[in-house]
Design a protein around this motif. Structure first.
Motif, mmCIF file in Angstrom:
data_model
loop_
_atom_site.group_PDB
_atom_site.id
_atom_site.type_symbol
_atom_site.label_atom_id
_atom_site.label_comp_id
_atom_site.label_asym_id
_atom_site.label_seq_id
_atom_site.Cartn_x
_atom_site.Cartn_y
_atom_site.Cartn_z
ATOM 1 N N LYS A 112 -8.339 3.398 -1.783
ATOM 2 C CA LYS A 112 -7.128 3.630 -2.572
ATOM 3 C C LYS A 112 -7.445 4.429 -3.838
ATOM 4 O O LYS A 112 -8.457 4.180 -4.493
ATOM 5 C CB LYS A 112 -6.509 2.285 -2.944
ATOM 6 N N ASP A 122 0.823 -1.218 0.000
ATOM 7 C CA ASP A 122 0.000 0.000 0.000
ATOM 8 C C ASP A 122 0.851 1.260 0.000
ATOM 9 O O ASP A 122 0.506 2.250 -0.663
ATOM 10 C CB ASP A 122 -0.927 0.003 1.226
ATOM 11 N N ILE A 172 -5.525 1.858 5.055
ATOM 12 C CA ILE A 172 -6.068 2.462 3.838
ATOM 13 C C ILE A 172 -7.592 2.380 3.889
ATOM 14 O O ILE A 172 -8.155 1.300 4.053
ATOM 15 C CB ILE A 172 -5.546 1.744 2.579
ATOM 16 N N THR A 189 -5.597 9.121 -2.085
ATOM 17 C CA THR A 189 -5.936 7.931 -1.303
ATOM 18 C C THR A 189 -6.423 8.379 0.071
ATOM 19 O O THR A 189 -5.797 9.220 0.722
ATOM 20 C CB THR A 189 -4.707 7.018 -1.150
#
Length: 565
Positions: free
Chosen positions: A222, A181, A219, A189
């Motif tokens: 994304k 990530d 996250i 993001t």
């Protein structure tokens, strides 16, 4: 050894050119590049009748060109090999990174969720200065936002998170930087980062002089990279008024300047609300769907309203006037619509209209009120530190308008334009009765360089409801407020308050008063001297922030040819 032919007038340089007498090359350099040294070269120049052996100097240049191209080709091949190797290594790293999993250490204290802009020590704890410092007063915090910037340096990853207009720098290290990530982290993001707040080392800078040293992140959503990356679709330095950027306005609003403009707009509207309340002026909300005109029929947007001809309002003025007997002085901040087929940088088809009507006043009262409200609103806007910083950044030469404003009659403006040789739209000298065009008005305003109250326009070029001046019935008690760099931002007047005079105005303009029965009644039941004005929010904001066009001052601008997104 073959003979290669070059015809500088009729030849063709192409990979499949044979170089025969009937299919010659156009240049010796290209012929030599493709066929090399073990050949004889004959050249026919323009005006020559036959092919002749290539000159030694020309051959020398062709050899040099060929060598240059060979080196370029070898260099390109090496670059391609290097890039392929780097890409393979990156893909291997990314593939390995997919196996790296992180989790929040349960032994660490539970994190306190804070806003990015929070500064209260009671909420965020003490800022850590070094690893050796005792942890007393330092707490774990968790912030949420969207990625504004990502930078990698010496095994560390710096991530700037954005939430609204606020930013926080976060530092990721160790195993966190090796995750898939983080290696593929792209702007926009949405993520959540947890850790401790540290002071920024001396000599370095970060928002609020602090950074979050992360021990965990998550996250939330994304954003794409590559060709579809945010900055590829809407470049930071793109023209915000360009059609391609307006097509993606929903994305361009995420850039710093458009977002800041919208914030200052909110501060500006709030300042008007406060300034009007200080004057005990009541806010009302007139209708947008109407069956009467205010500023002339040519700029009306018409539509079918359950079988009746109706329009989008050009102005709320007439409805505000009906509120004077019941509420006293009133104002509104509403949308107005003008079907002007104009694409100038200060025209919109939909704009936010700040309008007010004031009871029991004369023309001088109206002008003094306009000076007060504009100056008071500017003071209130500058009291907001974020708005003041934005004005300083985007309009560093901005100066608050000083009272009294310059007052200039329309007839004096005509004389001024004639003296300066500034022509009207027909290319001739201005004469009394001309509707001063935008370009001429802007030249005058910019040269004078201060706010102008331009007054007493001819009856023929103003709306039917405007009061004539008693001393000179050729003109109205009307005013435009002109600002340098923008031009007109306010239009106002005293209103006709005598019933017979109003009916004569309808007749003069060819307007059937039947649909205005509710407006006419105001002159039957206790009519009073009153006046008002309308101010274009976008124009005032464009002046404050030195925007090239009012389109930048709208969330989603609407003008001729644009009604999307």
């Amino acid at each position: 050894m073959a003979v290669i032919y070059i015809d500088e007038e009729k030849g063709i340089d192409a990979p499949d050119t044979q170089g025969s007498e009937t299919a010659p090359f156009k240049s010796l350099a290209q012929a030599y590049l493709l066929h090399g040294a073990d050949n004889e070269y004959k050249v026919k120049k323009k005006d020559d009748e036959e092919f002749k052996p290539a000159a030694k100097a020309a051959m020398k240049k062709a050899v040099a060109y060929s060598e240059q191209q060979r080196k370029k080709k070898e260099a390109a091949a090496k670059r391609a090999d290097k890039e392929a190797a780097e890409q393979a290594a990156l893909e291997a790293t990314l593939e390995a990174a997919k196996n790296i999993k992180i989790s929040e250490d349960p032994a660490l204290p539970k994190a306190v969720k804070i806003n990015i802009q929070e500064t209260d020590p009671k909420v965020i704890g003490q800022l850590r200065k070094s690893k050796d410092e005792p942890a007393e007063g330092v707490i774990r915090v968790c912030v949420q936002g969207r990625v504004q910037r990502v930078a990698k340096q010496g095994g560390l990853v710096f991530v700037v998170l954005r939430r609204g207009l606020h930013y926080m720098q976060c530092l990721l290290s160790g195993e966190l930087t090796k995750t898939y990530d983080v290696l593929t982290l792209a702007r926009e993001t949405a993520m959540e980062i947890t850790g401790e707040l540290w002071e920024v080392p001396a000599g370095l800078r970060a928002p609020l002089n602090r950074e979050l040293h992360a021990d965990y992140f998550r996250i939330v959503a994304k954003a794409p990279g590559g060709d579809d990356a945010f900055t590829n679709r809407v470049p930071e330095d793109g023209d915000p008024a360009h059609s391609s950027m307006l097509d993606l306005r929903h994305l361009t609003l995420r850039h710093e300047k458009p977002a800041t403009v919208m914030f200052v707009r909110d501060v500006l509207e709030g300042a008007f609300n406060k300034a009007y309340r200080e004057l005990d002026i009541t806010k009302v909300s007139p209708p947008a769907l109407v069956q009467t005109q205010v500023e002339g029929g040519s700029t009306l947007f018409s539509f079918d309203y359950y079988g009746e001809a109706s329009y989008l309002t050009q102005s709320s003025q007439l409805y505000l006037e009906t509120c004077l007997p019941s509420l006293g002085d009133v104002y509104c901040i509403e949308k107005s619509f003008r079907a002007e087929k104009s694409l100038t940088r200060r025209h919109l088809s939909e704009y936010t209209h700040i309008e007010a009507e004031l009871d029991f006043i004369n023309f001088d009262d109206l002008l003094s009120h306009l000076e007060h409200i504009i100056c008071r609103v500017i003071d209130l806007v500058l009291e907001n530190p974020t708005a003041a910083a934005a004005i300083e950044k985007y309009h560093p030469e901005f100066k608050k308008p000083q009272r009294p404003f310059m007052r200039m009659r329309y007839s004096d403006a005509i004389d001024w334009l004639r003296e300066k040789g500034i022509k009207n739209t027909e290319g001739t000298d201005h004469v009394f009765g001309d509707d001063i065009a935008e370009a001429a008005e802007r030249k005058m305003t910019d040269e004078i360089g201060r706010p102008i109250l331009l007054t007493h326009f001819p009856v023929e070029i103003k709306a039917f409801y405007m009061q004539k001046e008693e001393a000179d019935p050729r003109v109205t008690e009307s005013v435009d407020v002109l600002m340098p760099g923008v031009g007109e931002v306010v239009g106002g007047s005293m209103r006709i308050w005598d019933l017979e005079e109003l009916m004569a105005a309808y007749k003069r303009e060819g307007i059937d008063p039947a649909a205005y029965f509710w407006y006419v009644d105001q002159r039957k039941y206790g009519s009073t001297p009153h006046g008002g004005y309308g101010l274009g929010t976008e124009r005032l904001l464009a002046w404050l922030l030195k925007l090239w066009t009012v389109r930048e001052a709208c969330l989603y601008p609407r003008f001729m040819g644009r009604c999307t997104p």
